[in-house]
Design an enzyme around this catalytic site. Structure first.
Site, short mmCIF file in Angstrom:
data_model
loop_
_atom_site.label_atom_id
_atom_site.label_comp_id
_atom_site.label_asym_id
_atom_site.label_seq_id
_atom_site.Cartn_x
_atom_site.Cartn_y
_atom_site.Cartn_z
N ASN A 79 0.83 -1.21 0.06
CA ASN A 79 -0.15 -0.19 0.10
C ASN A 79 1.09 1.28 0.04
O ASN A 79 0.29 2.27 -0.52
CB ASN A 79 -0.83 -0.15 1.31
CG ASN A 79 -1.88 -1.11 1.45
OD1 ASN A 79 -2.19 -1.48 2.47
ND2 ASN A 79 -2.41 -1.67 0.37
N ARG A 82 1.52 4.54 -2.68
CA ARG A 82 0.54 5.45 -2.93
C ARG A 82 -0.44 5.77 -1.84
O ARG A 82 -0.92 6.58 -1.90
CB ARG A 82 -0.44 4.90 -4.20
CG ARG A 82 -1.14 3.62 -3.76
CD ARG A 82 -1.72 2.77 -4.80
NE ARG A 82 -2.57 1.73 -4.29
CZ ARG A 82 -1.88 0.53 -3.88
NH1 ARG A 82 -0.65 0.56 -3.50
NH2 ARG A 82 -2.79 -0.25 -3.40
N ASN A 140 -13.66 -1.16 -5.21
CA ASN A 140 -14.48 -2.28 -5.42
C ASN A 140 -15.86 -1.95 -6.05
O ASN A 140 -16.19 -0.71 -5.35
CB ASN A 140 -14.42 -3.55 -4.42
CG ASN A 140 -15.22 -3.08 -3.21
OD1 ASN A 140 -16.35 -2.90 -3.06
ND2 ASN A 140 -14.47 -2.64 -2.05
N CYS A 197 -6.36 -2.73 -9.75
CA CYS A 197 -4.91 -2.41 -9.56
C CYS A 197 -3.86 -3.28 -8.90
O CYS A 197 -2.84 -3.31 -9.37
CB CYS A 197 -5.07 -1.00 -8.55
SG CYS A 197 -5.79 0.40 -9.36
N CYS A 353 -2.69 -18.45 -11.82
CA CYS A 353 -2.77 -17.08 -11.82
C CYS A 353 -2.45 -16.36 -10.65
O CYS A 353 -1.74 -17.11 -9.88
CB CYS A 353 -4.14 -16.71 -12.53
SG CYS A 353 -5.37 -16.75 -11.57
#
Ligand SMILES: [Zn+2]
Length: 394
Positions: A79, A82, A140, A197, A353
Protein backbone atom coordinates in the site's frame (compact mmCIF):
# COMPACT_ATOMS: atom_id res chain seq x y z
CA UNK A 1 -23.78 25.44 -12.67
CA UNK A 2 -23.09 27.03 -9.28
CA UNK A 3 -24.94 25.66 -6.29
CA UNK A 4 -25.67 27.04 -2.82
CA UNK A 5 -23.33 26.01 0.01
CA UNK A 6 -24.06 22.59 1.42
CA UNK A 7 -23.17 23.51 5.01
CA UNK A 8 -24.23 26.53 7.10
CA UNK A 9 -21.47 28.69 8.59
CA UNK A 10 -20.53 28.01 12.22
CA UNK A 11 -19.36 30.56 14.84
CA UNK A 12 -16.81 33.31 14.12
CA UNK A 13 -13.20 32.17 13.61
CA UNK A 14 -10.73 32.60 16.45
CA UNK A 15 -7.57 34.70 15.95
CA UNK A 16 -5.57 31.47 15.71
CA UNK A 17 -7.87 30.10 13.03
CA UNK A 18 -7.65 33.34 11.04
CA UNK A 19 -3.86 32.93 10.97
CA UNK A 20 -3.90 29.23 10.23
CA UNK A 21 -6.35 29.52 7.32
CA UNK A 22 -5.09 32.92 6.06
CA UNK A 23 -4.52 31.63 2.52
CA UNK A 24 -8.14 30.48 2.36
CA UNK A 25 -9.44 33.77 3.80
CA UNK A 26 -7.61 35.60 1.03
CA UNK A 27 -9.75 33.83 -1.57
CA UNK A 28 -12.80 36.03 -2.15
CA UNK A 29 -14.85 32.96 -3.18
CA UNK A 30 -14.11 31.25 0.13
CA UNK A 31 -13.28 33.85 2.78
CA UNK A 32 -13.99 33.63 6.51
CA UNK A 33 -17.57 32.47 5.94
CA UNK A 34 -16.38 29.62 3.72
CA UNK A 35 -13.85 28.63 6.37
CA UNK A 36 -16.62 28.59 9.00
CA UNK A 37 -18.63 26.30 6.73
CA UNK A 38 -15.64 23.94 6.41
CA UNK A 39 -15.25 23.82 10.20
CA UNK A 40 -18.95 22.99 10.45
CA UNK A 41 -18.79 20.29 7.76
CA UNK A 42 -19.08 16.54 8.29
CA UNK A 43 -17.35 14.65 5.46
CA UNK A 44 -17.12 10.85 5.14
CA UNK A 45 -14.21 9.29 3.25
CA UNK A 46 -14.84 5.71 2.16
CA UNK A 47 -11.52 3.87 1.82
CA UNK A 48 -8.27 5.06 3.42
CA UNK A 49 -6.35 3.94 0.35
CA UNK A 50 -4.81 5.57 -2.71
CA UNK A 51 -7.60 8.12 -3.21
CA UNK A 52 -8.68 8.45 0.41
CA UNK A 53 -5.13 9.26 1.58
CA UNK A 54 -4.60 12.54 -0.28
CA UNK A 55 -8.26 13.47 0.14
CA UNK A 56 -8.06 13.01 3.93
CA UNK A 57 -4.84 15.00 4.21
CA UNK A 58 -6.14 17.96 2.19
CA UNK A 59 -9.53 17.97 3.91
CA UNK A 60 -7.80 17.92 7.32
CA UNK A 61 -5.44 20.69 6.27
CA UNK A 62 -8.41 22.66 4.94
CA UNK A 63 -9.96 22.68 8.41
CA UNK A 64 -12.93 20.36 7.86
CA UNK A 65 -14.47 19.95 11.32
CA UNK A 66 -15.47 16.28 11.21
CA UNK A 67 -13.90 13.59 9.04
CA UNK A 68 -15.24 10.05 9.03
CA UNK A 69 -13.02 7.25 7.70
CA UNK A 70 -14.40 3.90 6.57
CA UNK A 71 -11.98 1.02 6.02
CA UNK A 72 -11.91 -2.57 7.26
CA UNK A 73 -8.42 -3.30 6.01
CA UNK A 74 -4.98 -3.39 7.62
CA UNK A 75 -1.96 -1.61 6.14
CA UNK A 76 0.03 -3.84 3.80
CA UNK A 77 3.55 -3.05 2.63
CA UNK A 78 2.32 -2.89 -1.00
CA UNK A 79 0.00 0.00 0.00
CA UNK A 80 2.86 2.37 0.84
CA UNK A 81 3.66 3.09 -2.83
CA UNK A 82 0.57 5.34 -2.99
CA UNK A 83 -1.41 5.36 0.28
CA UNK A 84 0.46 8.25 1.87
CA UNK A 85 -1.42 8.49 5.18
CA UNK A 86 0.25 5.21 6.21
CA UNK A 87 3.94 4.74 7.01
CA UNK A 88 6.32 1.81 7.34
CA UNK A 89 5.63 1.60 11.09
CA UNK A 90 1.88 1.21 10.34
CA UNK A 91 2.17 -2.07 8.40
CA UNK A 92 -0.25 -4.53 9.98
CA UNK A 93 -2.27 -1.85 11.80
CA UNK A 94 -5.89 -1.02 10.92
CA UNK A 95 -5.93 1.63 8.21
CA UNK A 96 -8.52 3.70 10.08
CA UNK A 97 -6.05 4.04 12.97
CA UNK A 98 -3.07 5.28 10.97
CA UNK A 99 -5.35 7.51 8.86
CA UNK A 100 -6.83 9.05 12.02
CA UNK A 101 -3.36 9.71 13.39
CA UNK A 102 -2.25 11.40 10.17
CA UNK A 103 -5.33 13.63 10.24
CA UNK A 104 -4.83 14.56 13.89
CA UNK A 105 -1.16 15.39 13.29
CA UNK A 106 -2.20 17.92 10.66
CA UNK A 107 -5.35 19.21 12.30
CA UNK A 108 -5.81 18.39 16.01
CA UNK A 109 -9.13 20.28 16.03
CA UNK A 110 -10.65 17.98 13.42
CA UNK A 111 -12.85 15.31 14.97
CA UNK A 112 -12.04 11.96 13.36
CA UNK A 113 -14.70 9.27 13.41
CA UNK A 114 -13.31 5.81 12.67
CA UNK A 115 -15.52 3.24 10.99
CA UNK A 116 -13.36 0.06 10.93
CA UNK A 117 -15.88 -1.85 8.86
CA UNK A 118 -16.86 -2.73 5.33
CA UNK A 119 -20.07 -0.91 4.45
CA UNK A 120 -22.96 -3.28 3.92
CA UNK A 121 -26.60 -2.87 3.09
CA UNK A 122 -27.54 -2.93 6.75
CA UNK A 123 -25.07 -0.42 8.17
CA UNK A 124 -24.39 1.90 5.24
CA UNK A 125 -27.46 4.13 5.60
CA UNK A 126 -26.83 4.56 9.31
CA UNK A 127 -23.20 5.56 8.75
CA UNK A 128 -23.79 7.85 5.77
CA UNK A 129 -26.81 9.61 7.27
CA UNK A 130 -24.48 11.33 9.71
CA UNK A 131 -22.57 13.22 7.00
CA UNK A 132 -23.07 16.18 4.64
CA UNK A 133 -21.33 14.46 1.75
CA UNK A 134 -19.32 11.34 0.94
CA UNK A 135 -15.98 10.90 -0.83
CA UNK A 136 -15.85 7.46 -2.39
CA UNK A 137 -12.36 6.09 -2.91
CA UNK A 138 -13.48 2.46 -2.78
CA UNK A 139 -11.50 -0.05 -4.81
CA UNK A 140 -14.42 -2.35 -5.59
CA UNK A 141 -17.72 -2.17 -7.46
CA UNK A 142 -20.08 -3.42 -4.74
CA UNK A 143 -19.01 -0.60 -2.41
CA UNK A 144 -19.34 2.02 -5.19
CA UNK A 145 -22.89 0.90 -6.00
CA UNK A 146 -23.76 0.66 -2.32
CA UNK A 147 -22.43 4.16 -1.57
CA UNK A 148 -24.08 5.54 -4.71
CA UNK A 149 -27.44 4.05 -3.77
CA UNK A 150 -27.20 5.23 -0.14
CA UNK A 151 -26.22 8.77 -1.21
CA UNK A 152 -29.12 8.89 -3.68
CA UNK A 153 -31.59 7.86 -0.97
CA UNK A 154 -30.16 10.44 1.42
CA UNK A 155 -29.98 13.14 -1.29
CA UNK A 156 -26.33 13.94 -0.51
CA UNK A 157 -23.48 14.36 -3.02
CA UNK A 158 -21.33 11.33 -3.86
CA UNK A 159 -17.85 12.58 -4.77
CA UNK A 160 -16.35 9.68 -6.67
CA UNK A 161 -12.93 8.86 -8.08
CA UNK A 162 -11.32 5.87 -9.72
CA UNK A 163 -7.78 5.08 -10.87
CA UNK A 164 -6.15 2.33 -12.91
CA UNK A 165 -2.60 2.28 -14.24
CA UNK A 166 -2.06 5.82 -15.64
CA UNK A 167 -5.76 6.71 -15.93
CA UNK A 168 -8.12 8.43 -13.56
CA UNK A 169 -11.76 9.48 -13.48
CA UNK A 170 -13.77 11.63 -11.11
CA UNK A 171 -17.27 13.04 -10.85
CA UNK A 172 -19.85 14.27 -8.38
CA UNK A 173 -22.94 12.05 -8.49
CA UNK A 174 -25.97 13.73 -6.97
CA UNK A 175 -29.46 12.36 -7.49
CA UNK A 176 -31.94 15.16 -8.08
CA UNK A 177 -29.20 17.61 -9.14
CA UNK A 178 -27.61 15.49 -11.87
CA UNK A 179 -26.89 11.84 -12.60
CA UNK A 180 -26.17 9.31 -9.86
CA UNK A 181 -23.46 6.69 -10.29
CA UNK A 182 -25.93 4.08 -11.56
CA UNK A 183 -27.33 6.53 -14.16
CA UNK A 184 -23.95 6.54 -15.92
CA UNK A 185 -22.72 3.06 -14.96
CA UNK A 186 -26.01 1.12 -14.86
CA UNK A 187 -24.51 -2.35 -14.63
CA UNK A 188 -21.40 -3.67 -13.09
CA UNK A 189 -18.97 -4.96 -15.72
CA UNK A 190 -17.97 -8.63 -15.53
CA UNK A 191 -15.07 -9.19 -13.15
CA UNK A 192 -12.72 -10.44 -15.86
CA UNK A 193 -13.31 -7.28 -17.95
CA UNK A 194 -12.09 -4.99 -15.18
CA UNK A 195 -8.68 -5.86 -13.82
CA UNK A 196 -7.97 -4.28 -10.45
CA UNK A 197 -4.91 -2.21 -9.51
CA UNK A 198 -3.59 -5.27 -7.66
CA UNK A 199 -3.38 -7.02 -11.01
CA UNK A 200 -2.79 -4.20 -13.52
CA UNK A 201 -0.85 -1.76 -11.34
CA UNK A 202 -1.30 1.95 -10.76
CA UNK A 203 1.07 4.91 -10.72
CA UNK A 204 0.99 6.21 -7.14
CA UNK A 205 1.00 9.87 -8.08
CA UNK A 206 -2.13 9.42 -10.24
CA UNK A 207 -3.97 8.60 -7.00
CA UNK A 208 -2.80 11.97 -5.65
CA UNK A 209 -4.11 13.78 -8.76
CA UNK A 210 -7.58 12.24 -8.54
CA UNK A 211 -7.74 12.26 -4.71
CA UNK A 212 -6.89 15.95 -4.78
CA UNK A 213 -9.66 16.61 -7.32
CA UNK A 214 -12.06 14.85 -4.95
CA UNK A 215 -10.94 17.03 -2.00
CA UNK A 216 -11.32 20.16 -4.18
CA UNK A 217 -14.85 19.15 -5.14
CA UNK A 218 -15.73 18.54 -1.48
CA UNK A 219 -14.48 22.00 -0.46
CA UNK A 220 -16.41 23.58 -3.37
CA UNK A 221 -19.63 21.78 -2.41
CA UNK A 222 -19.37 22.63 1.29
CA UNK A 223 -18.72 26.31 0.60
CA UNK A 224 -20.83 26.75 -2.56
CA UNK A 225 -17.75 27.79 -4.52
CA UNK A 226 -17.46 27.47 -8.30
CA UNK A 227 -19.09 24.79 -10.41
CA UNK A 228 -18.92 21.25 -9.04
CA UNK A 229 -18.44 18.24 -11.33
CA UNK A 230 -22.18 17.50 -11.29
CA UNK A 231 -23.20 16.19 -14.71
CA UNK A 232 -19.61 15.97 -15.90
CA UNK A 233 -17.20 13.05 -15.88
CA UNK A 234 -13.57 14.11 -15.55
CA UNK A 235 -11.22 11.83 -17.50
CA UNK A 236 -7.48 12.03 -16.88
CA UNK A 237 -4.72 10.36 -18.88
CA UNK A 238 -1.40 10.82 -17.10
CA UNK A 239 0.64 9.32 -19.96
CA UNK A 240 -0.55 12.06 -22.33
CA UNK A 241 -1.11 14.40 -19.36
CA UNK A 242 -4.59 15.33 -20.52
CA UNK A 243 -7.71 16.25 -18.56
CA UNK A 244 -11.06 16.12 -20.35
CA UNK A 245 -14.64 16.43 -19.16
CA UNK A 246 -17.46 14.47 -20.72
CA UNK A 247 -21.08 15.58 -20.14
CA UNK A 248 -23.18 12.91 -18.42
CA UNK A 249 -26.93 12.97 -17.85
CA UNK A 250 -29.39 11.54 -15.37
CA UNK A 251 -31.24 8.51 -16.73
CA UNK A 252 -34.99 8.97 -16.21
CA UNK A 253 -35.32 5.16 -15.99
CA UNK A 254 -32.37 4.74 -13.58
CA UNK A 255 -32.94 1.88 -11.18
CA UNK A 256 -31.45 3.89 -8.31
CA UNK A 257 -32.72 7.45 -8.76
CA UNK A 258 -35.23 7.20 -11.65
CA UNK A 259 -38.49 5.51 -12.54
CA UNK A 260 -36.73 2.12 -12.52
CA UNK A 261 -36.09 2.39 -8.80
CA UNK A 262 -37.85 -0.16 -6.65
CA UNK A 263 -38.42 1.41 -3.24
CA UNK A 264 -38.14 -2.02 -1.65
CA UNK A 265 -34.82 -2.88 -3.32
CA UNK A 266 -32.11 -3.99 -0.90
CA UNK A 267 -29.24 -1.53 -0.68
CA UNK A 268 -26.78 -4.30 -1.42
CA UNK A 269 -28.22 -5.45 -4.75
CA UNK A 270 -24.96 -4.66 -6.56
CA UNK A 271 -22.99 -6.86 -4.18
CA UNK A 272 -25.14 -9.80 -5.12
CA UNK A 273 -24.44 -9.15 -8.79
CA UNK A 274 -20.72 -9.07 -8.08
CA UNK A 275 -20.54 -12.26 -6.07
CA UNK A 276 -21.90 -14.18 -9.03
CA UNK A 277 -18.82 -13.35 -11.11
CA UNK A 278 -16.15 -13.07 -8.43
CA UNK A 279 -12.93 -14.92 -9.18
CA UNK A 280 -12.77 -18.19 -7.31
CA UNK A 281 -16.46 -19.00 -7.69
CA UNK A 282 -15.67 -20.51 -11.06
CA UNK A 283 -13.17 -22.99 -9.66
CA UNK A 284 -16.03 -25.31 -8.75
CA UNK A 285 -18.01 -27.51 -11.04
CA UNK A 286 -16.06 -30.38 -12.52
CA UNK A 287 -12.89 -28.51 -13.49
CA UNK A 288 -9.83 -30.61 -12.58
CA UNK A 289 -7.60 -28.95 -10.01
CA UNK A 290 -4.44 -29.56 -8.03
CA UNK A 291 -3.38 -27.88 -4.81
CA UNK A 292 -0.15 -25.90 -4.62
CA UNK A 293 1.43 -28.57 -2.40
CA UNK A 294 0.58 -31.23 -5.01
CA UNK A 295 2.09 -28.94 -7.64
CA UNK A 296 5.30 -28.61 -5.60
CA UNK A 297 5.65 -32.43 -5.60
CA UNK A 298 4.96 -32.58 -9.34
CA UNK A 299 7.60 -29.92 -10.04
CA UNK A 300 10.18 -31.86 -8.04
CA UNK A 301 9.31 -34.97 -10.08
CA UNK A 302 9.65 -32.98 -13.30
CA UNK A 303 13.04 -31.64 -12.21
CA UNK A 304 14.12 -35.24 -11.54
CA UNK A 305 12.97 -36.29 -15.01
CA UNK A 306 10.14 -38.42 -13.61
CA UNK A 307 7.31 -36.26 -14.96
CA UNK A 308 6.61 -34.21 -18.05
CA UNK A 309 4.13 -31.33 -18.17
CA UNK A 310 3.93 -27.57 -18.69
CA UNK A 311 3.23 -25.16 -15.84
CA UNK A 312 1.56 -22.17 -17.48
CA UNK A 313 1.29 -18.77 -15.74
CA UNK A 314 -1.54 -16.72 -17.31
CA UNK A 315 -0.92 -13.47 -15.41
CA UNK A 316 0.28 -10.18 -16.93
CA UNK A 317 4.04 -9.65 -17.47
CA UNK A 318 4.28 -7.06 -14.65
CA UNK A 319 2.88 -9.52 -12.15
CA UNK A 320 5.63 -12.02 -12.96
CA UNK A 321 8.15 -9.32 -12.05
CA UNK A 322 6.73 -9.31 -8.51
CA UNK A 323 6.45 -13.03 -7.87
CA UNK A 324 6.47 -16.24 -9.88
CA UNK A 325 6.66 -19.98 -9.41
CA UNK A 326 10.02 -21.18 -10.80
CA UNK A 327 9.87 -23.14 -14.03
CA UNK A 328 6.60 -21.69 -15.34
CA UNK A 329 5.94 -20.84 -18.98
CA UNK A 330 4.03 -17.62 -19.61
CA UNK A 331 1.00 -16.73 -21.73
CA UNK A 332 -1.35 -13.99 -20.46
CA UNK A 333 -5.01 -15.02 -20.27
CA UNK A 334 -5.87 -12.49 -23.01
CA UNK A 335 -3.68 -14.43 -25.42
CA UNK A 336 -5.24 -17.72 -24.31
CA UNK A 337 -8.62 -16.13 -25.13
CA UNK A 338 -7.23 -15.07 -28.51
CA UNK A 339 -6.39 -18.69 -29.25
CA UNK A 340 -2.59 -18.59 -28.90
CA UNK A 341 -0.92 -21.96 -28.49
CA UNK A 342 0.62 -22.87 -25.12
CA UNK A 343 4.43 -22.80 -25.52
CA UNK A 344 5.99 -26.26 -25.42
CA UNK A 345 2.77 -28.08 -24.57
CA UNK A 346 2.34 -31.63 -25.78
CA UNK A 347 0.76 -33.24 -22.73
CA UNK A 348 -0.75 -31.94 -19.52
CA UNK A 349 -0.77 -28.21 -18.72
CA UNK A 350 -1.11 -26.94 -15.15
CA UNK A 351 -2.46 -23.38 -15.19
CA UNK A 352 -1.78 -20.78 -12.49
CA UNK A 353 -2.67 -17.10 -11.94
CA UNK A 354 -2.79 -14.87 -8.86
CA UNK A 355 -5.76 -16.35 -6.97
CA UNK A 356 -7.55 -18.66 -9.40
CA UNK A 357 -10.05 -16.61 -11.45
CA UNK A 358 -8.03 -16.24 -14.63
CA UNK A 359 -6.52 -19.73 -14.44
CA UNK A 360 -10.02 -21.21 -14.18
CA UNK A 361 -11.08 -19.33 -17.32
CA UNK A 362 -7.91 -20.43 -19.15
CA UNK A 363 -8.40 -24.07 -18.12
CA UNK A 364 -11.96 -24.03 -19.48
CA UNK A 365 -10.80 -22.46 -22.75
CA UNK A 366 -7.91 -24.91 -23.16
CA UNK A 367 -10.03 -27.95 -22.30
CA UNK A 368 -12.53 -26.73 -24.88
CA UNK A 369 -9.69 -26.98 -27.42
CA UNK A 370 -8.79 -30.51 -26.35
CA UNK A 371 -5.83 -29.59 -24.12
CA UNK A 372 -5.43 -31.61 -20.91
CA UNK A 373 -5.47 -28.52 -18.69
CA UNK A 374 -5.62 -28.57 -14.88
CA UNK A 375 -6.23 -25.61 -12.58
CA UNK A 376 -3.79 -24.77 -9.77
CA UNK A 377 -6.16 -23.85 -6.92
CA UNK A 378 -5.43 -20.62 -5.09
CA UNK A 379 -2.76 -19.45 -7.52
CA UNK A 380 0.56 -17.79 -6.74
CA UNK A 381 -0.80 -16.37 -3.48
CA UNK A 382 -1.54 -19.89 -2.21
CA UNK A 383 1.96 -20.93 -3.35
CA UNK A 384 3.45 -18.07 -1.32
CA UNK A 385 1.32 -19.00 1.69
CA UNK A 386 1.80 -22.76 1.69
CA UNK A 387 4.92 -23.66 -0.28
CA UNK A 388 7.35 -20.74 -0.46
CA UNK A 389 6.72 -17.93 2.05
CA UNK A 390 9.92 -16.31 0.75
CA UNK A 391 8.34 -15.00 -2.47
CA UNK A 392 6.72 -11.55 -2.41
CA UNK A 393 2.94 -11.18 -2.53
CA UNK A 394 0.92 -8.32 -3.96
ZN1 LIG B 1 -29.50 7.41 -11.20
Amino acid sequence: MARPPLVPAGPELTAGERTRYARHLLLPELGAVGQRRLRNARVLVVGAGGLGSPALLYLAAAGVGTLGVVDDDAVDVTNLQRQVVHGVADVGRPKVDSAAEAVRALSPETEVVRHPERLDDVGAMEVLADYDLVLDGADNFPTRYLVGDACARLGIPHVWGSVYRFDGQASVWWAGEGPCYACVFPTQPPAEAVPSCSVGGVLGAVCASIGSVMATEAVKLVTGTGEPLVGRLLVHDALRQTWDTVPVRADPGCRVCGSGADAMRPLGWASEVESACAPGEATEGGRPTVTVTELAVLLRERDAGAASFVLLDVREPGELEVAAIPGAAHLPVGRVRAGDVVPGAAGRVYVVCKVGGRSAEAVDLLRGRGVDAVDVAGGVLAWAREVDPGIPTY
